[in-house]
Design a protein around this motif. Structure first.
Motif, PDB file in Angstrom:
ATOM      1  N   MET A 418       1.028  -1.249   0.009  1.00 27.47           N
ATOM      2  CA  MET A 418       0.024   0.290   0.010  1.00 27.47           C
ATOM      3  C   MET A 418       0.896   1.349  -0.120  1.00 27.47           C
ATOM      4  N   LEU A 419       2.068   1.103   0.796  1.00 30.55           N
ATOM      5  CA  LEU A 419       2.810   2.402   0.746  1.00 30.55           C
ATOM      6  C   LEU A 419       3.425   2.640  -0.468  1.00 30.55           C
ATOM      7  N   SER A 420       3.793   1.637  -1.206  1.00 31.60           N
ATOM      8  CA  SER A 420       4.325   1.674  -2.635  1.00 31.60           C
ATOM      9  C   SER A 420       3.239   2.169  -3.724  1.00 31.60           C
ATOM     10  N   MET A 421       2.076   1.820  -3.363  1.00 34.94           N
ATOM     11  CA  MET A 421       1.153   2.501  -4.453  1.00 34.94           C
ATOM     12  C   MET A 421       0.940   3.740  -3.925  1.00 34.94           C
ATOM     13  N   GLY A 422       0.972   3.978  -2.562  1.00 31.02           N
ATOM     14  CA  GLY A 422       0.846   5.442  -2.143  1.00 31.02           C
ATOM     15  C   GLY A 422       1.763   6.190  -2.785  1.00 31.02           C
ATOM     16  N   ILE A 423       3.104   5.825  -2.537  1.00 30.53           N
ATOM     17  CA  ILE A 423       4.080   6.547  -3.142  1.00 30.53           C
ATOM     18  C   ILE A 423       3.919   6.900  -4.789  1.00 30.53           C
ATOM     19  N   ALA A 424       3.554   6.070  -5.262  1.00 37.43           N
ATOM     20  CA  ALA A 424       3.383   6.218  -6.597  1.00 37.43           C
ATOM     21  C   ALA A 424       1.970   7.114  -7.225  1.00 37.43           C
ATOM     22  N   SER A 425       0.720   6.833  -6.166  1.00 41.06           N
ATOM     23  CA  SER A 425      -0.343   7.888  -6.521  1.00 41.06           C
ATOM     24  C   SER A 425       0.159   9.333  -6.038  1.00 41.06           C
ATOM     25  N   MET A 426       0.839   9.570  -4.844  1.00 40.22           N
ATOM     26  CA  MET A 426       1.313  10.883  -4.645  1.00 40.22           C
ATOM     27  C   MET A 426       2.005  11.591  -5.796  1.00 40.22           C
ATOM     28  N   ILE A 427       2.945  10.803  -6.218  1.00 41.69           N
ATOM     29  CA  ILE A 427       3.963  11.396  -7.135  1.00 41.69           C
ATOM     30  C   ILE A 427       3.135  11.797  -8.490  1.00 41.69           C
ATOM     31  N   PHE A 428       1.949  10.797  -8.813  1.00 40.45           N
ATOM     32  CA  PHE A 428       1.412  11.045 -10.037  1.00 40.45           C
ATOM     33  C   PHE A 428       0.307  12.425  -9.811  1.00 40.45           C
ATOM     34  N   ALA A 429      -0.060  12.528  -8.495  1.00 40.25           N
ATOM     35  CA  ALA A 429      -1.009  13.721  -8.268  1.00 40.25           C
ATOM     36  C   ALA A 429      -0.125  14.826  -8.173  1.00 40.25           C
ATOM     37  N   ILE A 430       1.071  14.817  -7.701  1.00 45.03           N
ATOM     38  CA  ILE A 430       2.036  16.037  -7.780  1.00 45.03           C
ATOM     39  C   ILE A 430       2.519  16.427  -9.266  1.00 45.03           C
ATOM     40  N   VAL A 431       2.752  15.552  -9.957  1.00 47.57           N
ATOM     41  CA  VAL A 431       3.623  15.736 -11.488  1.00 47.57           C
ATOM     42  C   VAL A 431       2.231  15.837 -12.406  1.00 47.57           C
ATOM     43  N   ILE A 432       1.448  15.057 -12.210  1.00 50.45           N
ATOM     44  CA  ILE A 432       0.408  14.851 -13.479  1.00 50.45           C
ATOM     45  C   ILE A 432      -1.248  15.657 -12.831  1.00 50.45           C
ATOM     46  N   GLY A 433      -1.230  15.342 -11.819  1.00 48.51           N
ATOM     47  CA  GLY A 433      -2.752  15.798 -11.399  1.00 48.51           C
ATOM     48  C   GLY A 433      -3.652  14.957 -11.595  1.00 48.51           C
ATOM     49  N   ARG A 434      -4.682  15.156 -11.045  1.00 50.51           N
ATOM     50  CA  ARG A 434      -5.776  13.749 -11.026  1.00 50.51           C
ATOM     51  C   ARG A 434      -6.608  14.029 -12.151  1.00 50.51           C
ATOM     52  N   VAL A 435      -6.079  13.653 -13.185  1.00 47.68           N
ATOM     53  CA  VAL A 435      -6.513  13.470 -14.619  1.00 47.68           C
ATOM     54  C   VAL A 435      -6.281  12.223 -15.364  1.00 47.68           C
ATOM     55  N   GLU A 436      -6.953  11.910 -16.330  1.00 50.59           N
ATOM     56  CA  GLU A 436      -6.786  10.596 -17.039  1.00 50.59           C
ATOM     57  C   GLU A 436      -5.437  10.758 -17.688  1.00 50.59           C
ATOM     58  N   ILE A 437      -4.569   9.717 -17.837  1.00 53.67           N
ATOM     59  CA  ILE A 437      -3.303   9.823 -18.737  1.00 53.67           C
ATOM     60  C   ILE A 437      -3.523   9.725 -20.146  1.00 53.67           C
ATOM     61  N   VAL A 438      -3.394  10.982 -20.914  1.00 52.07           N
ATOM     62  CA  VAL A 438      -3.352  10.945 -22.284  1.00 52.07           C
ATOM     63  C   VAL A 438      -2.119  11.223 -23.038  1.00 52.07           C
ATOM     64  N   PRO A 439      -1.908  11.031 -24.238  1.00 55.95           N
ATOM     65  CA  PRO A 439      -0.588  10.963 -24.929  1.00 55.95           C
ATOM     66  C   PRO A 439       0.015  12.413 -24.582  1.00 55.95           C
ATOM     67  N   ALA A 440      -0.777  13.466 -24.674  1.00 59.37           N
ATOM     68  CA  ALA A 440      -0.067  14.675 -24.114  1.00 59.37           C
ATOM     69  C   ALA A 440       0.701  14.859 -22.887  1.00 59.37           C
ATOM     70  N   LEU A 441       0.380  13.934 -21.995  1.00 59.92           N
ATOM     71  CA  LEU A 441       0.850  13.862 -20.536  1.00 59.92           C
ATOM     72  C   LEU A 441       1.952  12.653 -20.385  1.00 59.92           C
ATOM     73  N   TYR A 442       2.052  12.336 -21.579  1.00 59.39           N
ATOM     74  CA  TYR A 442       3.486  11.064 -21.426  1.00 59.39           C
ATOM     75  C   TYR A 442       4.602  11.636 -20.853  1.00 59.39           C
ATOM     76  N   PRO A 443       5.078  12.799 -21.174  1.00 58.57           N
ATOM     77  CA  PRO A 443       6.331  13.238 -20.715  1.00 58.57           C
ATOM     78  C   PRO A 443       6.416  13.487 -19.189  1.00 58.57           C
ATOM     79  N   GLN A 444       5.361  13.947 -18.592  1.00 64.35           N
ATOM     80  CA  GLN A 444       4.841  14.226 -17.097  1.00 64.35           C
ATOM     81  C   GLN A 444       4.929  12.880 -16.358  1.00 64.35           C
ATOM     82  N   PHE A 445       4.383  12.031 -17.400  1.00 65.96           N
ATOM     83  CA  PHE A 445       4.071  10.444 -16.661  1.00 65.96           C
ATOM     84  C   PHE A 445       5.430   9.757 -16.561  1.00 65.96           C
TER      85      PHE A 445
END
Length: 474
Positions: A418-445
């Motif tokens: 859970m911590l592992s997924m939490g770390i990944a989710s936190m970084i996604f939220a910081i870098v990408i935001g709470r949005v669906e991953i689309v091709p325009a966001l691949y560099p941020q991904f």
């Protein structure tokens, strides 16, 4: 009840040798089936995540809850039901958990919406927690100490077999039959295991029949765990930080309370007075915190930025789990002969090296051979770590604590995941935001994945110390 039967502390079994070995084989077969089932489900589901996201239009953070909800539910039940198993019988709890998991898998094929999907994953996770909270305890109760490492190695090999077959079969099933077919596969396997338990496993193991479940402690534990993990998923918001603080305070209250009740759900003396138990569990927590989200991240990376199909992505991810499956039984046998901390620490070091290489070299243009090589190194590391570490945990406690020790081992695994997924989710939220991953966001991904691997590498380096500092068990 066969409470004295074939325990790890017995030089000889209380029954005849022929009967003993028959029971040992039956328990091992059942453990292998259950050990395969839940990791297969998890690893196959990771491959299907882009398709699940497409059907329900889930953002990256919500998508992570497909795994996190399952893990959180497992963590909530595994310690209390480990204690219930010690009191009322490990086979009863194991059978109930397997039945719940199988039924929930069937219902997963019918979910119509995101809330229903997450809710059913919670039920699945609860069943899984009951399975993992008792499988190792039953195996330890039956197999004598001199063969325990070998038996645990075989059991963990079945876990890694599930991880190995999950990605390719999950990819094939998702591509040709839809993602729901993954959960349908669980049903006949689960039913077969349930029937085998009812038909062949006649013994029962309950070493604390006079004790009572600490319900208040179980409730405090659950509240603290939910607050911490949900808060972690909400970072970097203020709400997330507040929930984590509430969780830490509640867990501190749980520790204070458990040291003062006569029959605690988790006896804190196991940590205070048992250095091997303390550091082995800490090492497990760190190891799983640093490694579980690797499959999640690479599954998305291979399909999003590199354009692989689910089938091809699954075949690539097999490399790690295949090496785990090969190395784990060897490591288990080694831990019967030499100190588990030595073998496990080498494994932790290999894992840290592999994670470090991913943090340096994983980009949109990374060649496939490089990804496969690093995955194989991670597989060797995990295989060398898991069996010896589990052997050290179970060998460090008296038999009356087998259920709790097994539950705590499972809890460290689940908390780490859970911590592992939490770390990944936190970084996604910081870098990408709470949005669906689309091709325009691949560099941020890609940046998110890189940053996550850096944190995982640091965690694993700390884990090497925790693994080696546990002391000797032989």
């Amino acid at each position: 009840m066969k409470e004295q039967k074939a325990t790890a502390d017995d030089a000889q079994p209380s029954s005849s040798p022929a009967s003993f070995f028959s029971e040992e084989r039956i328990v091992l077969i059942i453990a292998i089936i259950s050990g395969f089932l839940t990791p297969f489900d998890g690893s196959a589901t990771n491959i299907a995540l882009p398709f699940i996201s497409g059907e329900f239009h889930m953002d990256a953070v919500s998508l992570s809850w497909v795994a996190t909800a399952y893990l959180l539910a497992s963590a909530l039940v595994i310690v209390p039901f480990g204690k219930i198993a010690d009191i009322h019988g490990r086979k009863k709890v194991f059978l109930a958990g397997l039945s719940i998991f199988t039924l929930a898998s069937l219902l997963m094929t019918m979910v119509p919406s995101t809330p229903a999907l997450i809710g059913m994953r919670v039920i699945q996770g609860a069943g899984s927690g009951m399975i993992f909270g008792t499988a190792v305890a039953i195996l330890t109760s039956v197999v004598p100490k001199q063969r325990r490492g070998r038996a645990l190695g075989i059991y963990i090999t079945s876990v890694y077999l599930g991880l190995t077959l999950g990605p390719p079969l999950g990819g094939v099933l998702t591509q040709y039959f839809g993602w729901r077919s993954i959960f349908l596969v669980n049903v006949p396997i689960g039913v077969a295991a349930v029937l085998l338990i009812i038909w062949k496993l006649k013994g029962e193991w309950a070493d604390c029949p006079t004790e009572r479940l600490d319900r208040a402690g179980s409730l405090i534990y659950a509240v603290g765990l939910v607050a911490m993990m949900y808060g972690f998923s909400q970072l970097p918001s203020v709400t997330g930080g507040a929930l984590i603080a509430v969780g830490l305070v509640t867990i501190s209250a749980f520790i204070w309370y458990e040291r003062r009740v006569p029959t605690p759900v988790l006896d804190m003396r196991l940590f205070v007075e048992n250095r091997v138990f303390l550091f082995s569990n800490l090492a497990a927590l760190i190891n799983y915190s640093a490694t579980f989200a690797v499959t999640f991240l690479l599954s998305l990376d291979l399909q999003y930025t590199k354009g692989f199909t689910p089938e091809h992505a699954g075949l690539i991810l097999v490399a790690q789990a295949f090496m785990m499956m090969i190395v784990s039984p060897v490591a288990g046998r080694l831990s019967d002969r030499i100190e588990p901390r030595v073998v496990a620490s080498i494994g932790m070091g290999c894992t840290a090296l592999g994670l470090g290489l991913f943090s340096l070299f994983l980009t949109e243009s990374t060649p496939l051979w490089s990804i496969l090589s690093i995955l194989m190194l991670l597989g060797v590391g995990a295989g060398l770590f898991s069996s010896p570490n589990t052997n050290a945990i179970m060998s460090s406690v008296d038999r009356r604590f087998y259920g709790v020790a097994s539950g705590m081992n499972g809890t460290m695994r689940l908390l780490g995941q859970m911590l592992s997924m939490g770390i990944a989710s936190m970084i996604f939220a910081i870098v990408i935001g709470r949005v669906e991953i689309v091709p325009a966001l691949y560099p941020q991904f890609v940046i998110s994945v890189h940053d996550t691997f850096i944190l995982f590498t640091i965690l694993c380096v700390v884990g090497i110390y925790a693994s080696y500092a546990r002391g000797n068990t032989h």
